[in-house]
Design a protein around this motif. Structure first.
Motif, PDB file in Angstrom:
ATOM      1  N   THR A 284       0.840  -1.193   0.000  1.00  0.00           N
ATOM      2  CA  THR A 284       0.000   0.000   0.000  1.00  0.00           C
ATOM      3  C   THR A 284       0.874   1.242   0.000  1.00  0.00           C
ATOM      4  O   THR A 284       2.048   1.195   0.384  1.00  0.00           O
ATOM      5  CB  THR A 284      -0.936   0.033   1.218  1.00  0.00           C
ATOM      6  N   ARG A 286       0.918   5.406   1.088  1.00  0.00           N
ATOM      7  CA  ARG A 286       0.235   6.412   1.912  1.00  0.00           C
ATOM      8  C   ARG A 286      -0.218   7.621   1.097  1.00  0.00           C
ATOM      9  O   ARG A 286      -1.145   8.317   1.502  1.00  0.00           O
ATOM     10  CB  ARG A 286       1.159   6.859   3.051  1.00  0.00           C
ATOM     11  N   ARG A 287       0.443   7.875  -0.036  1.00  0.00           N
ATOM     12  CA  ARG A 287       0.065   9.016  -0.875  1.00  0.00           C
ATOM     13  C   ARG A 287      -0.603   8.552  -2.175  1.00  0.00           C
ATOM     14  O   ARG A 287      -0.545   9.234  -3.188  1.00  0.00           O
ATOM     15  CB  ARG A 287       1.297   9.872  -1.170  1.00  0.00           C
ATOM     16  N   ASP A 288      -1.240   7.396  -2.120  1.00  0.00           N
ATOM     17  CA  ASP A 288      -1.902   6.840  -3.304  1.00  0.00           C
ATOM     18  C   ASP A 288      -2.944   7.827  -3.806  1.00  0.00           C
ATOM     19  O   ASP A 288      -3.869   8.228  -3.088  1.00  0.00           O
ATOM     20  CB  ASP A 288      -2.567   5.499  -2.946  1.00  0.00           C
ATOM     21  N   ARG A 293      -7.586   5.815   1.074  1.00  0.00           N
ATOM     22  CA  ARG A 293      -7.059   5.216   2.304  1.00  0.00           C
ATOM     23  C   ARG A 293      -8.105   4.323   2.968  1.00  0.00           C
ATOM     24  O   ARG A 293      -7.768   3.331   3.634  1.00  0.00           O
ATOM     25  CB  ARG A 293      -6.633   6.325   3.270  1.00  0.00           C
ATOM     26  N   GLU A 297      -7.827   0.662   5.175  1.00  0.00           N
ATOM     27  CA  GLU A 297      -8.350   0.484   6.529  1.00  0.00           C
ATOM     28  C   GLU A 297      -9.409  -0.621   6.562  1.00  0.00           C
ATOM     29  O   GLU A 297      -9.523  -1.362   7.544  1.00  0.00           O
ATOM     30  CB  GLU A 297      -8.939   1.796   7.037  1.00  0.00           C
ATOM     31  N   GLU A 310       3.563  -0.923   3.960  1.00  0.00           N
ATOM     32  CA  GLU A 310       3.107   0.418   3.611  1.00  0.00           C
ATOM     33  C   GLU A 310       4.302   1.303   3.300  1.00  0.00           C
ATOM     34  O   GLU A 310       5.257   1.379   4.081  1.00  0.00           O
ATOM     35  CB  GLU A 310       2.290   1.005   4.759  1.00  0.00           C
ATOM     36  N   ASP A 312       5.677   5.243   1.972  1.00  0.00           N
ATOM     37  CA  ASP A 312       5.371   6.660   1.794  1.00  0.00           C
ATOM     38  C   ASP A 312       5.602   6.989   0.329  1.00  0.00           C
ATOM     39  O   ASP A 312       6.668   7.458  -0.068  1.00  0.00           O
ATOM     40  CB  ASP A 312       6.262   7.510   2.703  1.00  0.00           C
TER      41      ASP A 312
END
Length: 360
Positions: A284, A286-288, A293, A297, A310, A312
């Motif tokens: 994954t 974080r700035r996709d 997001r 989750e 994950e 960045d």
């Protein structure tokens, strides 16, 4: 027509994932002044010209990647059609020099679909790994990994998501049926009852669906899969890059302004995720900018056997290519009950080296 600035920005992630020389493709992108057509300065022409240079130099595999970028993100005219044809031809010429790498025609709902395979054997059938790209990356982008998969003691297949590359299928909620069709076609030449799916981006959604419906799938590894909110969150959809929206529209056969209404019912429910009985590993970012997001989750809340890494980074984690590639292959091996300990040890060491090189 694609937005040229957006097109150049997104193709860089794919160029990085294929190991293309940055100084070479950067100069190429500077020469591109228009998305349309097939003349000097156009997107397909410049990628094809560069591919021709590599092909003439005997770098057939690299040439195939350049041609493939020339049809990015999808075929919308004669130029990109020419690029796709060149890419398929170059890849086919390259694979003929790789022992055991072969084409297989699979019937999907009565439609013949070509995939590339390695490690198949009727005498010694092996567990199977099926790899698929997303909505903009055809199987030829990933075919070079097949010899490595075979070296792990597995049979391997790379396939197009429906509608991508040369696939004649329409992308829809039944995209998951590609996987059972491949398994049916390879019965007797691979241990299809021990199948693992390495499915990038949007194909991860189809792979999870297949795992819910076909017990032969024993594990799924994904990278930025859409799960639920991508399909249902109108506020997020308004932020999705135009290139993603337009590609989805092309593959599904609906106008761009109607595409999100068209895919709304594709969302995987919380009950679907809770019903997943096989391991799911996922990369994954974080700035996709494509996958919300909330989808990550949701996986954390409901998938019983979840293994996440994950970064960045943006969609696909292109700045963490080396780590992501090794982590994904290692995740497959860790799901296998009979994986070779030496393979796991080698991949673990390679992952540690990749993380050290990235300063993690």
């Amino acid at each position: 027509m694609n937005d040229l600035t957006e097109l150049k920005r997104f193709v860089v992630a794919h160029a990085i994932s294929q190991g293309l020389p940055a100084d070479h493709y950067a100069a190429l992108l500077d020469r591109v002044t228009t998305d349309a057509g097939d003349e000097p300065g156009s997107w397909p022409y410049e990628w094809i010209r560069a591919g021709d240079e590599w092909d003439a130099a005997g770098q057939t595999a690299l040439a195939a990647q350049y041609y493939t970028m020339g049809r990015f993100p999808y075929v919308d005219g004669p130029g990109r059609k020419r690029a796709l044809a060149r890419g398929l031809d170059a890849f086919d010429r390259w694979r003929r020099g790789v022992p055991g790498l072969e084409p297989v025609v699979v019937e999907v709902g009565g439609v013949p679909v070509r995939v590339w395979a390695a490690g198949l054997s009727a005498e010694r059938p092996r567990p199977l790994l099926v790899m698929t790209g997303g909505i903009v990356s055809p199987k030829e982008q990933w075919g070079a990994v097949l010899p490595q998969i075979a070296s792990f003691g597995m049979a391997g297949v790379v396939a197009d998501l429906p509608g991508v590359g040369e696939s004649p299928l329409r992308y829809g909620p039944d995209a998951w049926t590609l996987f059972p069709a491949i398994l049916d076609a390879l019965e007797g030449r691979a241990r299809v009852s021990e199948t693992y799916l390495l499915a990038l981006s949007f194909s991860g959604h189809a792979a999870i669906t297949a795992a819910l419906r076909d017990p032969r799938v024993r594990g799924v590894v994904g990278n930025g899969p859409p799960i639920h909110d991508f399909f249902t969150d109108a506020a997020w959809q308004a932020r999705v890059p135009k290139i993603t929206r337009d590609t989805l529209a092309h593959l599904t056969g609906v106008p761009p302004e109607a595409v999100f209404a068209h895919v709304r019912d594709w969302a995987l429910s919380d009950a679907d995720l809770a019903a997943l009985t096989v391991p799911l590993a996922a990369v994954t970012a974080r700035r996709d900018e494509i996958i919300p997001r909330g989808d990550v989750e949701r996986l954390k809340r409901h998938v019983r056997d979840l293994r996440l890494v994950e970064h960045d980074d943006v969609h696909g984690a292109p700045s963490h290519l080396a780590e992501t590639r090794v982590w994904s292959l290692l995740a497959v091996q860790r799901m296998r009950p009979d994986a070779d300990p030496e393979v796991i040890a080698a991949l673990t060491a390679a992952l540690e080296a990749a993380r050290a090189g990235a300063g993690r």
